[in-house]
Scaffold this motif. Structure first.
Motif, short mmCIF file in Angstrom:
data_model
loop_
_atom_site.label_atom_id
_atom_site.label_comp_id
_atom_site.label_asym_id
_atom_site.label_seq_id
_atom_site.Cartn_x
_atom_site.Cartn_y
_atom_site.Cartn_z
N CYS A 269 35.36 21.78 109.38
CA CYS A 269 34.48 21.08 110.34
C CYS A 269 33.90 19.80 109.74
CB CYS A 269 33.39 22.01 110.87
SG CYS A 269 32.11 22.46 109.69
N ILE A 270 33.63 19.80 108.43
CA ILE A 270 33.07 18.59 107.82
C ILE A 270 34.13 17.51 107.66
CG2 ILE A 270 32.10 17.67 105.66
CD1 ILE A 270 30.21 19.96 105.57
N SER A 271 35.39 17.90 107.52
CA SER A 271 36.46 16.90 107.39
C SER A 271 36.55 16.02 108.62
CB SER A 271 37.81 17.60 107.16
OG SER A 271 38.21 18.32 108.32
N LYS A 272 36.04 16.53 109.75
CA LYS A 272 36.10 15.76 111.00
C LYS A 272 35.04 14.67 111.07
CE LYS A 272 37.88 19.87 113.35
NZ LYS A 272 37.58 20.96 114.32
N ILE A 273 33.98 14.79 110.25
CA ILE A 273 32.91 13.79 110.32
C ILE A 273 32.71 13.03 109.01
CG2 ILE A 273 31.64 15.06 112.11
CD1 ILE A 273 29.73 16.05 109.92
N LEU A 274 33.29 13.50 107.91
CA LEU A 274 33.10 12.86 106.61
C LEU A 274 34.18 11.81 106.36
CD1 LEU A 274 31.60 12.66 103.90
CD2 LEU A 274 33.03 14.56 103.06
N LYS A 275 33.79 10.56 106.44
CA LYS A 275 34.68 9.43 106.17
C LYS A 275 34.04 8.56 105.09
CE LYS A 275 36.93 10.96 109.75
NZ LYS A 275 38.11 11.85 109.53
N PRO A 276 34.83 7.81 104.32
CA PRO A 276 34.24 6.96 103.29
C PRO A 276 33.18 6.02 103.86
CG PRO A 276 36.62 7.06 103.05
CD PRO A 276 36.30 7.74 104.34
N ASN A 277 32.00 6.02 103.25
CA ASN A 277 30.90 5.17 103.73
C ASN A 277 30.10 4.69 102.52
OD1 ASN A 277 28.62 3.99 104.92
ND2 ASN A 277 28.48 5.54 106.54
N PRO A 278 30.64 3.72 101.80
CA PRO A 278 29.98 3.22 100.57
C PRO A 278 28.56 2.72 100.82
CG PRO A 278 32.22 2.37 100.75
CD PRO A 278 31.91 3.03 102.05
N GLU A 279 28.31 2.14 101.98
CA GLU A 279 26.99 1.60 102.29
C GLU A 279 25.94 2.72 102.35
OE1 GLU A 279 24.71 -0.98 105.78
OE2 GLU A 279 26.90 -0.84 105.76
N LEU A 280 26.28 3.81 103.03
CA LEU A 280 25.36 4.95 103.11
C LEU A 280 25.18 5.58 101.74
CD1 LEU A 280 23.61 7.02 104.58
CD2 LEU A 280 25.71 8.24 105.24
N ALA A 281 26.27 5.70 100.98
CA ALA A 281 26.18 6.28 99.63
C ALA A 281 25.24 5.46 98.75
CB ALA A 281 27.57 6.35 99.01
N GLU A 282 25.35 4.15 98.86
CA GLU A 282 24.48 3.27 98.07
C GLU A 282 23.02 3.45 98.48
OE1 GLU A 282 23.81 -1.54 97.28
OE2 GLU A 282 25.68 -0.82 98.21
#
Length: 599
Positions: A269-282
């Motif tokens: 279920c998380i694979s459906k919403i987890l996409k690379p997001n460097p801005e949020l990670a930062e």
């Protein structure tokens, strides 16, 4: 009872038709409190007339209050335990209820160190759901626009066991979260969670917390409220973020889930919403990498309008810490419930924690009240039932102990809660939760009373005997400044041979011996839930407890009646004790705990 939702509600303008029906039900029930109670008792007695329990007291099929009160005794868990054990061991005869016992709900209270087992029936789930259905409509009155976002709620299931009968035994919330009522709940735009069911229903506490936190971070702009069941649970989530933000940020940056989360349904279920997001990670790194965590909730979830947590009773000790992490956000306490029965709701959920009161819904069970006067307590005898006060007849300002009769077959059962009447909504009384009866220490779901603490002290101090060292006096303190909180035990010792005094290792083992002696709820919180930290013993200088007595006498205590308190929370007393500490010791490991019930 038919509900006319077209009538205006005194509670306020409803947000939708569904809310209007909820308000009308509240009004119908609370305007007719006594007649609803009379009807509820008659229904319970009628449906359970042929049970062994009611026949034992020769109720004879009567459904009126006077007969019930004159024949059926007021009881505690210990009175019911032999019959409960029969059900747990496989007796399927109608002992308590004419309906089959569907499972046991485990109470946070204990009996002989084990969780109490509360028998329940299938239709109790529907009754509990009726109360849940009232909460959001009331909240919508005070916080409009909740349909425009989501709630970040940290919800968990706990380990469950099976009794010899094959019936499952589990906490009431675990039962609810695993029920079809929760898993297939209809979509309500006012009550959408960031956490997927798969994360909530994962029994591994790390995987569950990690995935719920990750989802909360991914949806940070949509979060309008943050919550957990208890205040301690929300603080545990903040501590989890402090310990795991680097890995969470890495997952967000790369779009790949931490390999420690192995549950296949969660990963899917998380694979459906987890996409690379460097801005949020930062952003997560920037907010979490420093030492200043003040206001972290509103910094990470900037649209949060309130915290949804219980902060009454023992949970009130967490309010200052919640204020620190949330920037003083309002704290909503929405409902009052227990494993035995769901009782009522807070009709003003955005009030100050000190003003929280719950309106008892008279359709949830039959409620009676023992007047509570510590100086002149009511004597309870099975042979001569005392006069108990009915729900509609309690008096404002007075304290009472709650007694319940439920559809599942509990009759005149003492819950152990002390309540104070603060007012009425229509004819239904509103109560402030004062405390659990006889509870000394509580950090999370644990409840340790004086006798349990004394037994643990005795077992621990036995380790001091080879060193000719005696315990002079002791007290305790629930330290919630640490996350998770933990028990602190203050010891004053008489060391008869300074050349042979106990070593650091001996004192550490004393800590562990105490933990091994405490009840199964405490040990589960320590081992499986990680919601309680290591027990700590603080050894104080000789004469400290005499100073404590002098302090109490200076404040008006009688020297003739003074006894050292077994638990302290008054800041000047804690500061006095801490100023006299000569050594500090912690449990070297966790105590023994397994999900299996002792035979």
């Amino acid at each position: 009872m038919a509900v006319d939702s077209s009538l205006p509600s005194p509670l306020g303008p409803p947000a939708c038709e569904k809310d209007a029906k909820a308000f009308q039900l509240i009004e119908e029930m609370t305007r007719n409190t006594d007649s609803v109670q009379e009807k509820v008792l008659a229904e319970i007695l009628r449906r359970n007339a042929n049970t062994e329990y009611l026949q034992r007291f020769k109720v004879g099929g009567a459904i009126d209050r006077d007969t019930f009160k004159s024949k059926v005794p007021v009881v505690s868990y210990e009175d019911l335990k032999p019959d409960i054990d029969r059900v747990a061991n496989g007796d399927r005869s109608p002992i308590f209820s004419s309906h089959p016992i569907s499972e046991f709900l485990t109470s946070s209270g204990t009996s002989a160190g084990e969780r109490k087992l509360m028998p329940t029936i299938a239709d109790e789930l529907e009754r509990r759901q009726k109360l849940y259905n009232l909460l959001q409509p009331v909240m919508n009155l005070y916080v409009p626009g909740l349909d425009k976002g989501k709630g970040l709620y940290f919800l968990f299931i706990k380990a469950e066991t099976k009794t010899p009968s094959g019936l499952v035994a589990r906490p009431v919330l675990t039962s609810y979260y695993k029920s079809e009522q929760f898993k297939t709940r209809p979509y309500d735009p006012h009550n959408v969670y960031t956490s997927p069911n798969e994360a909530i229903l994962c029994v591994d506490s790390f995987q569950s917390m990690y995935s719920q936190m990750l989802c909360g971070l991914l949806m940070r702009e949509e979060v309008l409220r943050v919550g957990a069941v208890f205040a301690s649970g929300l603080l545990r989530a903040i501590r989890f973020l402090q310990l795991n933000w680097k890995q969470l940020a890495q997952d967000i940056a790369s779009g790949t889930l931490n390999p420690k989360v192995t549950d296949a349904s969660i990963r899917n279920c998380i694979s459906k919403i987890l996409k690379p997001n460097p801005e949020l990670a930062e952003f997560v790194v920037k907010e979490c990498e420093g030492d200043n965590w003040e206001g972290i909730i509103t910094r990470i979830w900037p649209n949060t309008k309130y915290l949804d947590v219980i902060v009454t009773g023992a949970m009130a000790q967490y309010i200052p810490t919640l204020d620190y992490y949330s920037g003083g956000l309002p704290k909503a306490c929405t409902m009052y419930a227990s494993s035995e029965c769901y009782f009522g709701l807070n009709l003003k959920p955005m009030c100050k924690p000190s003003e929280v009161c719950y309106t008892i819904m008279p359709n949830m069970g039959y409620f009676e009240f023992i007047p509570h006067d510590p100086i002149s307590p009511v004597q309870i005898s099975r042979d001569s039932p005392p006069h108990l006060v009915d729900l509609a007849d309690v008096e404002i300002g007075k304290e009472y102990e709650l007694v319940i009769t439920t559809y599942a077959g509990l009759c005149r059962y003492r819950v152990g809660d002390i309540l104070q009447v603060t007012g009425f909504h229509n004819s239904a009384p509103q109560f402030k939760f004062v405390r659990r009866k006889n509870v000394l220490l509580s950090i999370d779901a644990d409840k340790t009373d004086e006798s349990e603490l004394q037994k643990a002290i005795e077992n621990a101090t036995a380790l001091l005997q080879p060193y000719d060292t005696n315990l002079v006096e002791y007290t305790s303190f629930a330290d919630t400044k640490t996350i998770p909180g933990h028990y602190v035990i203050y010891w004053e010792l008489l060391v008869k041979d300074p050349a042979n005094q106990p070593s650091e290792e001996v004192f550490n083992q004393c800590c562990l011996a105490m933990e091994e002696s405490l009840n199964s709820v405490y040990r589960q919180c320590r081992v499986a839930d990680n919601s309680i930290g290591q027990l700590e013993i603080r050894v104080v200088k000789n004469g400290t407890f005499e100073e404590l007595m002098d302090y109490a006498i200076s404040r008006g205590a009688s020297i003739n009646q003074y006894k050292a308190p077994r638990c302290v929370n008054f800041t000047p007393i804690v500061e006095l004790l801490d100023s006299r500490v000569v050594s500090v010791h912690f449990s070297p490991t966790t105590p023994h705990w397994t999900p299996e019930r002792r035979r």
